[in-house]
Structures are given as C-alpha cells and as structure tokens.
Design a protein around this motif. Structure first.
Motif, mmCIF file in Angstrom:
data_model
loop_
_atom_site.group_PDB
_atom_site.id
_atom_site.type_symbol
_atom_site.label_atom_id
_atom_site.label_comp_id
_atom_site.label_asym_id
_atom_site.label_seq_id
_atom_site.Cartn_x
_atom_site.Cartn_y
_atom_site.Cartn_z
ATOM 1 N N GLY A 146 15.355 -1.051 -3.067
ATOM 2 C CA GLY A 146 15.374 -0.276 -1.823
ATOM 3 C C GLY A 146 14.931 -1.112 -0.637
ATOM 4 N N GLY A 158 20.518 0.625 -6.361
ATOM 5 C CA GLY A 158 19.238 0.533 -7.049
ATOM 6 C C GLY A 158 18.129 1.323 -6.378
ATOM 7 N N VAL A 159 18.438 1.929 -5.241
ATOM 8 C CA VAL A 159 17.408 2.678 -4.529
ATOM 9 C C VAL A 159 17.103 3.969 -5.283
ATOM 10 C CG1 VAL A 159 16.800 3.688 -2.312
ATOM 11 C CG2 VAL A 159 18.383 1.780 -2.404
ATOM 12 N N PRO A 160 15.822 4.208 -5.587
ATOM 13 C CA PRO A 160 15.514 5.413 -6.362
ATOM 14 C C PRO A 160 15.847 6.693 -5.593
ATOM 15 C CG PRO A 160 13.500 4.322 -5.635
ATOM 16 C CD PRO A 160 14.634 3.405 -5.324
ATOM 17 N N LYS A 161 16.330 7.673 -6.320
ATOM 18 C CA LYS A 161 16.598 8.983 -5.728
ATOM 19 C C LYS A 161 15.530 9.954 -6.210
ATOM 20 C CE LYS A 161 21.696 8.783 -5.582
ATOM 21 N NZ LYS A 161 21.747 7.995 -4.383
ATOM 22 N N GLU A 180 11.041 10.831 0.461
ATOM 23 C CA GLU A 180 12.062 11.663 -0.185
ATOM 24 C C GLU A 180 11.630 12.093 -1.577
ATOM 25 O OE1 GLU A 180 15.930 9.792 -0.902
ATOM 26 O OE2 GLU A 180 16.204 11.432 -2.332
ATOM 27 N N LEU A 222 26.661 -1.557 -19.722
ATOM 28 C CA LEU A 222 27.742 -0.994 -18.916
ATOM 29 C C LEU A 222 27.231 0.189 -18.094
ATOM 30 C CD1 LEU A 222 30.822 -0.775 -18.238
ATOM 31 C CD2 LEU A 222 30.943 0.890 -20.063
ATOM 32 N N LEU A 249 26.968 0.195 -14.151
ATOM 33 C CA LEU A 249 27.824 1.171 -13.496
ATOM 34 C C LEU A 249 26.985 2.054 -12.566
ATOM 35 C CD1 LEU A 249 30.872 1.746 -13.839
ATOM 36 C CD2 LEU A 249 30.244 3.679 -15.271
ATOM 37 N N VAL A 274 27.392 -0.982 -24.308
ATOM 38 C CA VAL A 274 27.477 0.302 -23.601
ATOM 39 C C VAL A 274 26.248 0.500 -22.734
ATOM 40 C CG1 VAL A 274 27.499 2.795 -23.892
ATOM 41 C CG2 VAL A 274 28.919 1.374 -25.349
ATOM 42 N N LEU A 277 18.366 -6.675 -4.615
ATOM 43 C CA LEU A 277 19.229 -5.547 -4.235
ATOM 44 C C LEU A 277 19.230 -4.492 -5.322
ATOM 45 C CD1 LEU A 277 22.114 -7.691 -2.746
ATOM 46 C CD2 LEU A 277 20.144 -6.722 -1.602
ATOM 47 N N THR A 278 18.743 -4.873 -6.497
ATOM 48 C CA THR A 278 18.595 -3.903 -7.591
ATOM 49 C C THR A 278 17.198 -4.092 -8.167
ATOM 50 O OG1 THR A 278 19.541 -5.533 -9.087
ATOM 51 C CG2 THR A 278 21.042 -3.902 -8.208
ATOM 52 N N MET A 315 16.455 6.272 -11.147
ATOM 53 C CA MET A 315 17.094 4.991 -10.818
ATOM 54 C C MET A 315 17.777 4.419 -12.056
ATOM 55 S SD MET A 315 13.884 2.547 -10.378
ATOM 56 C CE MET A 315 12.745 2.231 -11.675
ATOM 57 N N LEU A 352 17.588 1.898 -13.967
ATOM 58 C CA LEU A 352 16.895 1.305 -15.109
ATOM 59 C C LEU A 352 15.811 2.219 -15.668
ATOM 60 C CD1 LEU A 352 16.606 -2.433 -14.035
ATOM 61 C CD2 LEU A 352 18.312 -1.354 -15.466
ATOM 62 N N THR A 388 24.111 1.254 -11.217
ATOM 63 C CA THR A 388 23.656 0.443 -10.085
ATOM 64 C C THR A 388 24.775 0.313 -9.062
ATOM 65 O OG1 THR A 388 22.387 -0.819 -11.672
ATOM 66 C CG2 THR A 388 22.539 -1.719 -9.459
ATOM 67 N N TYR A 389 25.992 0.116 -9.555
ATOM 68 C CA TYR A 389 27.124 -0.061 -8.656
ATOM 69 C C TYR A 389 27.440 1.231 -7.900
ATOM 70 C CZ TYR A 389 31.817 -1.139 -7.026
ATOM 71 O OH TYR A 389 32.910 -1.334 -6.248
#
Lengths: 389, 297
Positions: free
Chosen positions: A50, B118-121, A268, B107, B111, B104, A44-45, B218, B220, B113-114
């Motif tokens: 995705g 995790g889906v790349p933009k 995208e 964190l 944060l 940090v 999921l990560t 993303m 990471l 990911t939450y």
C-alpha cells in the motif's frame, strides 16, 4: 477435455506471469541512448504494498512534471521488491545489471533498502531513499542518500508528544525482524526513558512476526499493565488489526505509530476504532513549506482526483527524491555514477516539496521538522508541527 | 497474573484455536481421500474473504445473503480447482499432484495480487458478530464466542456425513483403498468432488469468522493460516476430522499460552507452531488420533 483444461490453466499461469512482468518493466524495450534510465525500487505487493504504491505515484507524477534531463527523456524502470529482503537484492541487481539504470530511487521500508545497500555500494550507482527512516540505510554507504528524517528523530518526537499528553508509562509493540519497526521502537524507548527520567516507564515490550493477525494475547498482557500510551510502529497492514483488537479488549490507552500509519487503508480497515490514534509524518498539504510545495499540492490534488482524501507524505517524498536525483544529474552533466554521487553530495538548499534540503555527511536530508497527525471523523487531521533542534 | 487475565487469554486461545480447527478439517479430509496435501486450501480461504468483501462492500448485499453467496462461490472455486488441476493427474505419481497444488496456490495468490492489488482491504463489518461483550474486565467479540460453537456443530455435521450417509460410506471406502473402491462401483470423482465441496465450504465459513476478528483482507493472508492449519491437521492425525479439530485447539492454545506465561518470547509465536510440527513428526508421526497406516508400496 482434460488436455484442453490443463492447457488453459497453464496458459493462464503464463499470462499472469507476463502481466506481472510487463507491469513492472513498462517499456524497457526502447533502450537507446536518447533516454536516461532511473530505477524505481518499491514494494508494490506484500505487507508494504500500500505504502509503496503511494510513493510510486509521487515519483511517477514528478516524472510527468519533469520528464527530461540533459536534453534527454527520463525513463522510469519500476521493479517490485515485494516487501521482502531477499527479493530486494534480486530487484536491485536486475535494475543495475539488466536495465543499466544510472540512479535508483527507493524504497519504502527500511529493511529492503538496507538489504540492497551493499549491492548499490559495490556497483557505485547512487540511490535516493524517499521514506526509509532507519539510520542504517545510509550509514557507511556513500552512494545511498535519502530525502526524509531519521528514526532516532522520529522516536524522540513521538516520546516528546506522549510526555506532553501527560503519559508516564508506555508499552511498545514491534515487528520482529523488521528493521524499521524494531529500530523506531527502540529509539522511542530510549527517548521516553531519557525524557521521563524513569527507567521503569516502559512497562511492556512485545514482539510479533510478519503477517501475524492475532494480537489478542500480546494486548491482554499489555492491558494488565495499563500503560498510558501504546507505541506500535508497524506496517499499514498490521496497524489497523492492532488498533481494532486493542479497542475490542477494552484498552483505553492512547495508541501511537510512525510515518507508515498515514495510509487511508488504516482508517478504512480499523473504522471507528482508528479515531484518536496519533502518528508522525513528513509533510502536511495544508502547510506547504516552499513554492515547489504549493505547486505540487495543487497539481497532485488534481492528479489524485479524489482517489485519496489527502496527499500521502510518502508521495511528496517520492516526488522530492526524483527531483533531487534529476537535479544532481543536471548539475553533474553526465550519467556517470560517481559524478552523480558527487553532485548529490554537493546539493545545496534544494527547494523540495518537504522543505529545503541539504545533505549531511552520511547522505541524510538535514531535516528537523516532523508533522504530528491524528484521526478525527475518519480523516487524518493535522495537530502540530514539531521542530527539534 | 490475575484470574481475569488468565480467563481472557483462555478465551483468546479458544477463539483462535477454533478458527484453526475449522480450516484444518478441509486439509484433513482431502488428505484422507486423495493422500494429497492441498496447499491451495489457504488460498481458497483467502479468495473466500475477497468474495465476502465484494458481495458486501461492492454489491451492498446484507450479510446473511452474502454469506450464502460466498459459501457457494468458494465451493465452486474449490471444485473448479479440483477438476482442472487435480483430476487430470489422478493416475500420475503423488508428487505431481502435490506440485500441481503448489502451482494452484501461487496462481491464486498472484491472480489476487494482480486483480485486487496488494493493498489490504477492510473486511465488511458484520455488526452481529463484531459487537463486544464484556464480563467484568474480560471482553471479547460475539465472533469469539460463536466460533467454537460453530466449529463443533460443523464437526458434528461432517462426522454425520462421513459415518451415516451413503456418500460418507463411499468416502470412507475410498480413503481405505482407492482402487478397490473404484472396482466396487463407487463413483470416485463424485466422492472427491464432495470432499472438496465440504472442505471449501468450511474454508468459506472460516474466512467469514476470521474476517470478523481480523478484518484485513490481502492476497497473502491465507499463507500463514494455511500453514498453521496444516500443522493442526498433522498434530491431530492427518485424515482424522476429530483429530484436526483437537489439533487446532491445541495449537491455538499453545500459541496464546506461550505469550501469556513467557511474555519475553512473544516474537517466537510462529516458531512454536513449527516446533510442534517437528516434535509430532519425530515422536508420533501419525498424530494424536491418527491410525497407523501401512503404506502399500
């Protein structure tokens, strides 16, 4: 002040930890004999996050449509394997030892599935892969089954397509250490060599590493060799970067990938450069193979509610994987791992969304149909359904 | 290998090298003053990319407005991290503050990911930076051409601040001897905040240029650049800004040239960076331009 701030920060950290957990193990507290637990093991990560989410959505939808078996409610226990082989073993162990699931569905990404294979075998808990295509997932493991076709087949389909487009030379880019990418890349190489009858038809093979973003150097080397096609099996995270950088360098070759590329984030991120890429996949919503498929397309379209322009093939496979496991539990009449495994083996002409499913000796779905798609006008467009005997 | 290909690879190397350089400056400055390897630097870079996505895609602001907002937001984030995670540990052993930095980093990654999944933009397209230029068979984007220039200008600005201004003098004094500088009446907190302002600002500029070249955002994404830039800073001599830029260029060039001349070893590209780190630590631990520091025990 200092104290308060550090307290706040640590609270925030603990909070994020819990939210992550509660999201994964939704409702595990209600463990009693009225529910049957099926583990879902998906990334999921991480780089495959995705695709994993798409597959999970399909599984969840199947659970919504068929929530019961043997008169009991089915509860999905979802864990995140973070696209990481190390995490994969931890996640599966947790499902088996802590959550005591009766069967496992997953995972997107062959590497993590292979990594978890031994644990599944030793625990004698049957597992159903949805879209993990590397042959090694089920090889020598009678507890691992899968609902999709295999990479040797997929590699051949893509090599065949390249040849039909008049390609005589090809370059291959694959991800070092990723079983899916290297496996599919090599099957393509073998098939293309065999089909062209020319041992020199593969002009370049380059490897990159997980989370690499810069492909300019590799692509510059490839550009100099001017291949007719570039085959780059890779994750949906990496694909758009390869595509974009190739076009920016002025490479005009046809760019092809595998089933992982059928993800809206590829279009995208790559934007106009995604036009014309070719990929193979498992399923096309405009050509439903069975009655179940028609029902699924109609219902799932509503469920997606425009969140994604097309139904991702991995969602359809996730749906099928759930149905296959449920059907086996039903026929086994028990939640014993051995009994479910035997019932899965005995599956005959199961009517899934992605076609009629029977299992081979290895536990692979006996499928010989792949769908080839391209990108046109910012959409995945169906080109052809290929059948290889 | 034709001349054209070599020139293309040279352009690739300079481009990636100058991005490493830009981010490495942030590492090196924080280290110079706090003797802290700010492991969260790569993640601040990642957050800057998300800020850019939000301001341009979600709020539809033009790129030049977004750029200013992103730089300011990143600076605020950097200073916030310093105030909450590092300042309370000012008198603690150096190891504690290092662990806090790693905390940090995790964190921010979790944060992100939450909050953003995790889906790349896709990084917003800044037409002015992404359009391609070609000379004959050599082609690259405007960003490739502009990045080294911006890096060198910003290096000059940083040099000017540290060498010619009062706060710069305070920074240099603090980097030589923290305690004495404090005794001399230097406001140490202000100096450290300024360092984080500069470092985070450079990370923001780096993120914008990085995104124009590698448009995938993303949670990471900051990990690898973070490690590479840390290596660049060590290679150049950690604590030295010119060294960080030099180290960045050398590292970028080494990576690209490995692929150019030894195509069969492309899979070992990341390994080369770490081999460089090990060799530097063994042969010349102070880096190329680093001064010899006698550690006060």
């Amino acid at each position: 002040m200092k104290r308060k701030l550090s307290l706040l920060l640590s609270l925030l950290m603990i909070f994020t930890m819990f939210t992550a957990c509660s999201k994964q193990g939704a409702g595990t507290e209600t463990s009693n004999s009225d529910v049957i637990k099926i583990g879902v093991f998906e990334p999921l990560t991480g780089e495959n996050g995705g695709g994993g989410l798409q597959e999970l959505d399909g599984i969840k939808y199947a659970n919504k449509m068929y929530p019961e078996v043997l008169g009991k409610k089915i509860e999905l226990v979802i864990v995140d394997n973070k696209s990481d082989k190390g995490e994969a073993t931890t996640a599966v162990t947790r499902l088996i030892e802590k959550d005591k699931v009766v069967a496992i569905i997953g995972s997107y990404g062959s590497g993590v599935s292979i990594a978890a294979g031994d644990i599944i075998k030793n625990a004698k808990i049957p597992a159903m892969g949805a879209s993990c295509t590397n042959p090694m997932v089920t090889q020598g493991n009678e507890y691992y089954f899968r609902a999709c076709f295999l990479d040797p087949f997929q590699g051949r389909v893509m090599a065949n397509y390249a040849l039909q487009q008049g390609a005589k030379t090809a370059a291959v880019i694959m991800q070092n250490g990723d079983d899916y990418s290297v496996g599919l890349g090599n099957f393509f190489i073998d098939a293309f060599k065999e089909l062209t009858n020319d041992p020199n038809c593969i002009v370049d093979v380059s490897e990159f590493q997980v989370n690499d973003t810069d492909f300019n150097a590799i692509l510059t080397n490839i550009k100099a060799k001017n291949p007719d096609v570039i085959f780059a099996p890779s994750s949906a995270t990496t694909a758009p970067l390869i595509i974009k950088q190739a076009r920016a360098l002025g490479i005009k070759s046809l760019i092809m990938g595998g089933d992982t590329w059928e993800n809206p984030s590829v279009i995208e991120v790559a934007g106009a450069d995604a036009e014309g890429i070719v990929l193979s996949t498992f399923f096309d919503e405009n050509d439903p193979a069975t009655e179940e498929a028609k029902k699924f397309v109609e219902g799932y379209k509503k469920e997606l509610a425009g969140k994604e322009p097309i139904i991702p093939a991995v969602a359809a496979l996730g749906y099928d994987a759930y149905l296959l496991v449920r059907d086996a539990i039903e026929r086994a009449g028990s939640t014993n791992g051995e009994a479910i495994k035997d019932a899965l083996k005995a599956t005959k002409d199961f009517e899934g969304v992605t076609g009629i499913i029977n299992f081979t000796e290895e536990g692979d779905a006996d499928k010989n149909i792949a769908v080839i798609k391209t990108v046109k006008g910012g959409q995945f467009v169906y080109i052809d359904t290929v059948e290889v005997k | 290998m034709t001349f054209e290909i070599f020139m293309q690879q040279l352009a690739n190397g300079i481009s990636i090298g100058s991005l490493y350089a830009l981010i490495a400056i942030g590492y090196t400055m924080v280290y110079g003053i706090l003797r802290l390897i700010n492991f969260a630097h790569g993640d601040i870079f990642m957050m800057a990319s998300y800020f850019m996505v939000f301001s341009m895609v979600n709020f539809g602001l033009p790129w030049y407005v977004s750029m200013v907002i992103v730089i300011i937001a990143t600076i605020l984030l950097g200073v916030l991290v310093e105030k909450t995670a590092y300042k309370p540990l000012r008198n603690a052993p150096r190891m504690s503050i290092m662990i806090s930095a790693i905390g940090v980093s995790f964190l921010l990654e979790n944060l992100a990911t939450y909050l953003f999944t995790g889906v790349p933009k896709g990084f917003p397209d800044i037409a002015i930076l992404t359009q391609a230029i070609s000379f004959g068979n050599i082609s690259f984007s405007v960003a490739t051409l502009v990045t080294p220039i911006i890096t060198l200008i910003l290096l000059y600005v940083v040099q000017f601040i540290t060498n010619k201004t009062k706060i710069g003098m305070a920074m240099r004094a603090s980097s030589i001897d923290f305690e004495t500088a404090r005794l001399m009446g230097i406001n140490i907190n202000r100096v450290i905040s300024t360092t984080f302002v500069i470092g985070s600002g450079l990370a923001a500029v780096g993120a914008i240029l990085w995104g124009s070249k590698y448009p995938s955002v993303m949670p990471l994404m900051g990990v690898m650049p973070g490690l590479k830039c840390f290596i660049a800073a060590v290679l150049g001599g950690i604590g030295n800004t010119t060294g960080a830029v030099l180290g960045g260029f050398i590292l970028g060039m080494a990576e690209i040239m490995l692929v150019t001349f030894l195509p069969s070893l492309t899979g070992y590209r990341d390994a080369i960076a770490f081999i460089i780190l090990i060799v530097v630590l063994l042969v010349k631990p102070t880096g190329l331009l680093g001064e010899k520091v006698t550690d006060k025990v």
